[in-house]
Scaffold this active site. Structure first.
Site, mmCIF file in Angstrom:
data_model
loop_
_atom_site.group_PDB
_atom_site.id
_atom_site.type_symbol
_atom_site.label_atom_id
_atom_site.label_comp_id
_atom_site.label_asym_id
_atom_site.label_seq_id
_atom_site.Cartn_x
_atom_site.Cartn_y
_atom_site.Cartn_z
ATOM 1 C CG HIS A 56 -2.002 -1.012 1.177
ATOM 2 N ND1 HIS A 56 -3.123 -0.916 1.970
ATOM 3 C CD2 HIS A 56 -2.147 -2.146 0.442
ATOM 4 C CE1 HIS A 56 -3.926 -1.932 1.723
ATOM 5 N NE2 HIS A 56 -3.347 -2.703 0.804
ATOM 6 C CD GLU A 58 -1.645 4.886 3.312
ATOM 7 O OE1 GLU A 58 -2.716 5.481 3.455
ATOM 8 O OE2 GLU A 58 -1.512 3.869 2.588
ATOM 9 C CB CYS A 86 -6.383 0.326 4.921
ATOM 10 S SG CYS A 86 -4.749 -0.458 4.897
ATOM 11 C CB CYS A 89 -1.811 1.951 5.903
ATOM 12 S SG CYS A 89 -1.505 1.165 4.310
#
Length: 159
Positions: A56, A58, A86, A89
């Protein structure tokens, strides 16, 4: 306070989200790590191009910043991300310990385009025996022994 500096950094994170989406690397998410007035890490969603569900934006930005800064904590940094993090993250952000996080889109905005993490938030609060993916506790004396060794290790680095 949100000023021109913060807006400039957010626009950079948003541009990364568009870049990754347009190249087919993954979903429309971008993130940067900033220390002072310098971008020290950047990332965009690379789940598809890396076949990595943890890639992801991040997480990629945190990895990039930690690698460049040669540290595992980002205490003096800020994270800018194109969307509210999310659960995965969010966990990575708390482990990295930045000073603050700025985000543009909300988790509701993400859900509206079929990136809905509400099931994960729900699962975290369920008892282990009620989760959709079975979580089976297997006590092991040797596993506890390793923890005991860590507890008494003289040169350990806490994080």
């Amino acid at each position: 306070m949100i000023g021109e500096r913060e807006k400039r950094f957010m626009q950079y994170a948003v541009a990364l989200s568009a870049k990754g989406m347009k190249t087919g690397d993954g979903g429309p998410f971008g993130s940067i790590v900033v220390r002072g007035d310098e971008i020290v890490g950047e990332g965009w969603n690379q789940v598809l191009c890396n076949n990595d569900p943890t890639a992801h934006a991040e997480v990629m930005a945190i990895r990039d910043a930690c690698n460049k800064l040669q540290t595992f904590q980002l205490n003096d940094c800020e994270i800018y991300t194109s969307c509210e993090p999310c659960p995965m993250c969010l966990g990575a952000i708390y482990w990295a310990r930045p000073a603050r996080v700025y985000f543009a889109n909300t988790r509701e905005d993400a859900a509206a385009i079929d990136f809905d993490d509400s099931f994960i938030y729900d699962e975290i609060n369920r008892p282990m025996d009620a989760r959709k993916i079975p979580m089976i506790h297997m006590p092991d004396a040797s596993a506890l022994h390793v923890f005991e060794e860590w507890k008494h290790k003289e040169n350990r680095t806490l994080y």
